[in-house]
Write a protein that holds these residues in place. Structure first.
Motif, PDB file in Angstrom:
ATOM      1  N   MET A   1      30.202 -17.162  63.920  1.00  0.00           N
ATOM      2  CA  MET A   1      31.064 -18.302  63.800  1.00  0.00           C
ATOM      3  C   MET A   1      32.431 -17.968  64.403  1.00  0.00           C
ATOM      4  SD  MET A   1      31.914 -20.545  60.431  1.00  0.00           S
ATOM      5  CE  MET A   1      30.437 -21.519  60.470  1.00  0.00           C
ATOM      6  N   THR A   2      32.999 -18.909  65.114  1.00  0.00           N
ATOM      7  CA  THR A   2      34.265 -18.721  65.806  1.00  0.00           C
ATOM      8  C   THR A   2      35.440 -19.148  64.937  1.00  0.00           C
ATOM      9  OG1 THR A   2      33.198 -19.167  67.923  1.00  0.00           O
ATOM     10  CG2 THR A   2      35.570 -19.385  67.855  1.00  0.00           C
ATOM     11  N   TYR A   3      36.542 -18.389  65.031  1.00  0.00           N
ATOM     12  CA  TYR A   3      37.803 -18.793  64.433  1.00  0.00           C
ATOM     13  C   TYR A   3      38.866 -18.635  65.504  1.00  0.00           C
ATOM     14  CZ  TYR A   3      41.875 -19.315  61.553  1.00  0.00           C
ATOM     15  OH  TYR A   3      43.066 -19.774  61.044  1.00  0.00           O
ATOM     16  N   LEU A   4      39.620 -19.698  65.747  1.00  0.00           N
ATOM     17  CA  LEU A   4      40.668 -19.681  66.758  1.00  0.00           C
ATOM     18  C   LEU A   4      42.001 -20.072  66.128  1.00  0.00           C
ATOM     19  CD1 LEU A   4      38.814 -21.675  69.564  1.00  0.00           C
ATOM     20  CD2 LEU A   4      38.965 -19.195  69.333  1.00  0.00           C
ATOM     21  N   PHE A   5      43.049 -19.379  66.544  1.00  0.00           N
ATOM     22  CA  PHE A   5      44.405 -19.727  66.127  1.00  0.00           C
ATOM     23  C   PHE A   5      45.314 -19.602  67.336  1.00  0.00           C
ATOM     24  CE2 PHE A   5      48.709 -18.510  64.965  1.00  0.00           C
ATOM     25  CZ  PHE A   5      49.044 -19.538  64.103  1.00  0.00           C
ATOM     26  N   ALA A   6      46.242 -20.512  67.435  1.00  0.00           N
ATOM     27  CA  ALA A   6      47.331 -20.416  68.407  1.00  0.00           C
ATOM     28  C   ALA A   6      48.545 -21.039  67.744  1.00  0.00           C
ATOM     29  CB  ALA A   6      46.996 -21.137  69.706  1.00  0.00           C
ATOM     30  N   GLY A   7      49.629 -20.299  67.711  1.00  0.00           N
ATOM     31  CA  GLY A   7      50.832 -20.851  67.109  1.00  0.00           C
ATOM     32  C   GLY A   7      51.821 -19.787  66.702  1.00  0.00           C
ATOM     33  N   PHE A   8      52.699 -20.174  65.807  1.00  0.00           N
ATOM     34  CA  PHE A   8      53.807 -19.325  65.401  1.00  0.00           C
ATOM     35  C   PHE A   8      53.693 -18.893  63.945  1.00  0.00           C
ATOM     36  CE2 PHE A   8      55.571 -21.781  68.900  1.00  0.00           C
ATOM     37  CZ  PHE A   8      56.273 -20.827  69.611  1.00  0.00           C
TER      38      PHE A   8
ATOM     39  N   GLY B   1      33.542 -12.430  62.806  1.00  0.00           N
ATOM     40  CA  GLY B   1      34.330 -11.458  62.066  1.00  0.00           C
ATOM     41  C   GLY B   1      35.012 -10.408  62.926  1.00  0.00           C
ATOM     42  N   GLN B   2      34.747 -10.409  64.221  1.00  0.00           N
ATOM     43  CA  GLN B   2      35.361  -9.449  65.146  1.00  0.00           C
ATOM     44  C   GLN B   2      36.438 -10.144  65.977  1.00  0.00           C
ATOM     45  OE1 GLN B   2      34.598  -6.104  65.430  1.00  0.00           O
ATOM     46  NE2 GLN B   2      33.237  -6.408  63.692  1.00  0.00           N
ATOM     47  N   ILE B   3      37.604  -9.520  66.071  1.00  0.00           N
ATOM     48  CA  ILE B   3      38.657 -10.066  66.921  1.00  0.00           C
ATOM     49  C   ILE B   3      38.235  -9.822  68.370  1.00  0.00           C
ATOM     50  CG2 ILE B   3      41.094 -10.000  67.553  1.00  0.00           C
ATOM     51  CD1 ILE B   3      41.603  -8.781  64.742  1.00  0.00           C
ATOM     52  N   ASP B   4      38.170 -10.905  69.149  1.00  0.00           N
ATOM     53  CA  ASP B   4      37.755 -10.821  70.549  1.00  0.00           C
ATOM     54  C   ASP B   4      38.926 -10.812  71.523  1.00  0.00           C
ATOM     55  OD1 ASP B   4      35.038 -10.773  70.085  1.00  0.00           O
ATOM     56  OD2 ASP B   4      34.831 -12.942  70.182  1.00  0.00           O
ATOM     57  N   PHE B   5      40.016 -11.483  71.125  1.00  0.00           N
ATOM     58  CA  PHE B   5      41.136 -11.659  72.053  1.00  0.00           C
ATOM     59  C   PHE B   5      42.408 -11.872  71.257  1.00  0.00           C
ATOM     60  CE2 PHE B   5      43.999 -14.577  74.280  1.00  0.00           C
ATOM     61  CZ  PHE B   5      44.200 -13.883  75.458  1.00  0.00           C
ATOM     62  N   VAL B   6      43.480 -11.287  71.749  1.00  0.00           N
ATOM     63  CA  VAL B   6      44.793 -11.525  71.156  1.00  0.00           C
ATOM     64  C   VAL B   6      45.838 -11.534  72.261  1.00  0.00           C
ATOM     65  CG1 VAL B   6      45.331  -9.100  70.637  1.00  0.00           C
ATOM     66  CG2 VAL B   6      46.310 -10.901  69.240  1.00  0.00           C
ATOM     67  N   TYR B   7      46.780 -12.435  72.107  1.00  0.00           N
ATOM     68  CA  TYR B   7      47.916 -12.543  73.011  1.00  0.00           C
ATOM     69  C   TYR B   7      49.119 -12.860  72.140  1.00  0.00           C
ATOM     70  CZ  TYR B   7      51.167 -14.681  76.355  1.00  0.00           C
ATOM     71  OH  TYR B   7      52.275 -14.991  77.110  1.00  0.00           O
TER      72      TYR B   7
ATOM     73  N   ARG C   1      39.714 -19.805  56.626  1.00  0.00           N
ATOM     74  CA  ARG C   1      39.305 -21.177  56.980  1.00  0.00           C
ATOM     75  C   ARG C   1      39.891 -22.198  56.017  1.00  0.00           C
ATOM     76  NH1 ARG C   1      36.114 -21.010  61.205  1.00  0.00           N
ATOM     77  NH2 ARG C   1      34.896 -19.139  61.526  1.00  0.00           N
ATOM     78  N   GLY C   2      40.383 -23.263  56.595  1.00  0.00           N
ATOM     79  CA  GLY C   2      40.939 -24.357  55.824  1.00  0.00           C
ATOM     80  C   GLY C   2      42.450 -24.307  55.609  1.00  0.00           C
TER      81      GLY C   2
END
Length: 137
Positions: free
Chosen positions: A1-8, A78-84, A131-132
């Motif tokens: 399952m994917t979890y995505l976040f972008a923000g501050f 559950g594994q971090i794939d990418f971070v910026y 999540r949520g």
């Protein structure tokens, strides 16, 4: 399952401005620090330029804080794939840094979170990434 976040993520409670970007979510964070978080769907999966990040931070009033971080975070199973990430600590800018190598991405993510004073343990079990939290499904 994917979890995505972008923000501050900001180590300070900041009042929400009257106008937010389309689809943005503004939340108070109570642990592992007292502060503010802003999820920006327009940046999901992207590496926005430092100029765009600093302009958005200014627009949202986040640059008043002594410590803030812009983060794009992609996780799969559950594994971090990418971070910026990039930000400012004591009003001194840091980053941007970007990583997707499996053997380095966790360390880079934890180093970015440490700029906010978040321990490695808390970063790897970060409340706002449950999540949520942002109202997403």
């Amino acid at each position: 399952m994917t979890y995505l976040f972008a923000g501050f993520l900001v180590v300070r409670r900041i009042e929400c401005p009257e106008a937010l970007p389309e689809g943005a979510a503004w939340r108070e964070i109570s642990k592992p620090f007292i502060g503010t978080g802003v999820r920006l769907p327009e940046f999901l999966g992207k590496s926005p330029s430092a100029e765009d990040v600093f302009a958005m931070a200014e627009r949202l009033g986040l640059r008043r804080s002594d410590a803030w971080l812009y983060l794009t975070y992609d996780c799969w199973g559950g594994q971090i794939d990418f971070v910026y990430g990039l930000g400012s600590k004591d009003h001194i800018p840091f980053g941007p840094v970007e990583e997707d190598a499996r053997d380095r991405v966790i360390d880079v993510y934890c180093a970015l979170m440490q700029e906010l004073g978040v321990s490695r343990l808390d970063a790897l079990n970060f409340e706002p990434f449950k999540r949520g939290f942002w109202g997403e499904r």
